[in-house]
Design an enzyme around this catalytic site. Structure first.
Site, PDB file in Angstrom:
ATOM      1  N   GLU A  39       1.153  -1.164  -0.007  1.00 27.80           N
ATOM      2  CA  GLU A  39      -0.147  -0.275   0.399  1.00 27.80           C
ATOM      3  C   GLU A  39       1.060   1.423  -0.155  1.00 27.80           C
ATOM      4  OE1 GLU A  39      -2.172  -0.113   3.798  1.00 27.80           O
ATOM      5  OE2 GLU A  39      -2.885   1.675   3.062  1.00 27.80           O
ATOM      6  N   LYS A 110      -9.232   3.082  -2.409  1.00 26.74           N
ATOM      7  CA  LYS A 110      -9.829   2.319  -1.071  1.00 26.74           C
ATOM      8  C   LYS A 110     -11.117   2.928  -0.292  1.00 26.74           C
ATOM      9  CE  LYS A 110      -7.996   1.006   3.644  1.00 26.74           C
ATOM     10  NZ  LYS A 110      -6.169   1.236   4.490  1.00 26.74           N
ATOM     11  N   CYS A 143      -5.157  -2.951   2.154  1.00 22.79           N
ATOM     12  CA  CYS A 143      -5.375  -3.138   3.732  1.00 22.79           C
ATOM     13  C   CYS A 143      -6.454  -3.262   4.438  1.00 22.79           C
ATOM     14  CB  CYS A 143      -4.661  -1.842   3.706  1.00 22.79           C
ATOM     15  SG  CYS A 143      -3.534  -2.721   5.221  1.00 22.79           S
TER      16      CYS A 143
HETATM   17  C1  ACM Z   1      -4.905  -0.480   7.018  1.00 20.11           C
HETATM   18  O1  ACM Z   1      -5.152   0.019   6.559  1.00 20.11           O
HETATM   19  N1  ACM Z   1      -3.104   0.198   6.395  1.00 20.11           N
HETATM   20  C2  ACM Z   1      -3.857  -1.232   8.203  1.00 20.11           C
END
Ligand code: ACM
Length: 265
Positions: A39, A110, A143
């Site tokens: 990420e 995201k 993530c």
């Molecule tokens: C995350 O979403 N970077 C823990």
């Protein structure tokens, strides 16, 4: 096909150092069709200010980081999915980008922001796309999205064979335990590329993971070392949604009983 991950520590605010690390590591995955990176790979994660998040972001159409990935894809004939601090207009998104030998292919922004990410990023506004790269169809999650089963299910129902999961995981071992079960219950391959190292008060947990559609663990990296890992994947296995002779993962669903999910609880 062969799928894999690169586990390493992107350097917060030092893109040149991150790119040098990738130039050293990515060639070790030669022979893969699809490679996943962590990420926010072009920026680092634990920003000390909004200014730092902004300064370390790039636009998709003007990114030295994406140009490097595209040239590595051309050289090695693979596709790469990477986390990307994406700037568009006045906004930042915690994105995953898909790059191939011909350059940028597409992105996912995201949906579920974690902790302080809410101070810097807009939540994703483009849903859950699936891309066909020839060797497979793939979807992307980033993530903390891991904890929401709805997102995995939608990608599977849209035909993803492989779910690519760039991560900067900090809660010890939780996602790494869940990922094989997400793979099993959606009958997909999952590649979680996590990072290592520390930034400020955060320590990242490594243990990048690849699981197959039967929920078997194909690979797991150590918690705190660099790793480049590539495994064989059989796309046909991900396309077979039969659980028993009389049970099909999708045909047996009961959306008539699931309305509450759409109503928002
Ligand atoms: C995350 O979403 N970077 C823990």
């Amino acid at each position: 096909m062969k799928i894999g991950f690169v586990q390493f520590a992107p350097a917060l605010g030092r893109l040149e150092a991150t790119m040098q690390a990738l130039e050293r590591l990515i060639p070790r995955a030669a022979g893969a069709s699809l490679l996943v990176l962590p990420e926010l790979c072009n920026s680092g994660y634990n920003f000390r200010s909004a200014e730092e998040a902004w300064r370390t972001s790039e636009e998709v159409g003007d990114s030295v980081f994406l140009r490097l990935l595209a040239s590595l894809c051309r050289e090695h004939g693979f596709h790469i999915v990477s986390g990307f601090n994406e700037r568009q207009g006045d906004h930042l998104y915690n994105s995953a980008v898909l790059v191939g030998p011909d350059g940028y292919v597409g992105r996912y922004r995201k949906l579920h922001l974690f902790m302080n990410e809410k101070d810097f990023f807009e939540p994703g506004d483009e849903g859950l796309p699936v891309f066909d790269i020839g060797a497979c169809r793939l979807g992307m999650l980033v993530c903390f999205d891991w904890i929401f089963p709805e997102a995995w299910r939608i990608l599977a129902m849209k035909g993803a064979d492989v779910i690519c999961h760039p991560s900067n995981l900090v809660l010890p071992g939780l996602a790494q335990r869940a990922v094989p079960i997400r793979a099993l219950t959606n009958r997909v391959y999952v590649v979680t590329a996590n990072r290592i190292g520390s930034e400020g008060d955060l320590t990242f947990t490594g243990m990048s993971t690849i699981a197959d559609p039967k929920g078997d663990l194909l690979a797991q990296a150590p918690p705190a070392e660099e790793a480049v890992t590539v495994v064989d994947a059989d796309v046909g296995l991900a396309r077979d949604k039969k659980i028993t002779a009389r049970n099909d993962l999708f045909a047996d669903r009961r959306p008539d009983a699931y309305g509450m999910l759409l109503a928002g609880g």
